[in-house]
Design a protein around this motif. Structure first.
Motif: not given
Length: 201
Positions: A78, A87-89, A91, A141-142, A144-146, A148, A156
């Protein structure tokens, strides 16, 4: 005044845990005795008790350190992602790479986590299980953010456990000297996620 614990004491504990993890992976936790571990360490059982009061204490320290390390890896990913403005993906992809990089050198510890936690006493077992829940929650969480548009409250958990199913059992079949490296396998996992979850719904 209590005598401070030396750095060499902690290093010796690390060595003992490496040997114990290998013994547990090779012949199972129940089949491994303190005598076995002492012999593999090249020391006496009495000397081993200087570091650990029981085999269960050794197992708990092994799993305690390992689950803490996995949580540290999550935090490090993080932090790096923020510094590099990923970006989230991207990450999530970095997290998968980091986990598999760790798994490559921690196969026996990971085997103990997946196969021996239930041998701990109730209180110690709950500590480790809580850490595992924290790891799963973080990875969820990772994800879901990657992705959405693809993950929701209904799916999930299933998707997160599918990801863990792909990477958690590599110690049973993936060999560093084999035709597929851990780094290459990480890219395969990322490709599967992007090819499935990354497609337009």
């Amino acid at each position: 005044m209590a005598r401070p614990i030396s750095a060499s004491h902690d290093l010796r504990r690390d060595e003992i845990l490496n040997v114990a993890a290998a013994c547990f992976a090779r012949q199972s936790y129940p089949a491994t005795s303190m005598n076995h571990i002492a012999a593999e360490c090249g020391t006496s059982k009495a000397r081993l008790y200087h570091y650990y009061e029981s085999k269960e204490a050794m197992l708990f320290d092994l799993l305690d350190r390992y689950t803490q390390k996995l949580l540290v890896i999550i935090g490090q990913v993080e932090a790096r992602a923020q510094r590099r403005a990923l970006d989230e993906r991207a990450t999530l992809h970095e997290l998968i790479r980091a986990f598999l990089h760790e798994y490559e050198t921690s196969a026996t510890r990971h085997a103990a986590l997946l196969g021996s936690t239930h041998f701990l006493g109730e209180q110690q077992r709950e500590v480790i299980l809580d850490r595992q829940r924290d790891i799963v929650a973080a990875v969820t969480r990772f994800l879901c953010r990657a992705y959405p548009d693809r993950l929701n409250a209904r799916n999930q958990t299933a998707v997160a456990m599918t990801l863990f199913g792909m990477i958690n059992w590599t110690f049973t079949w993936l060999r560093p000297a084999g035709p597929l490296s851990y780094a290459a396998f990480a890219e395969e996992v990322i490709g599967l996620l992007d090819g499935g979850l990354g497609r337009v719904a």
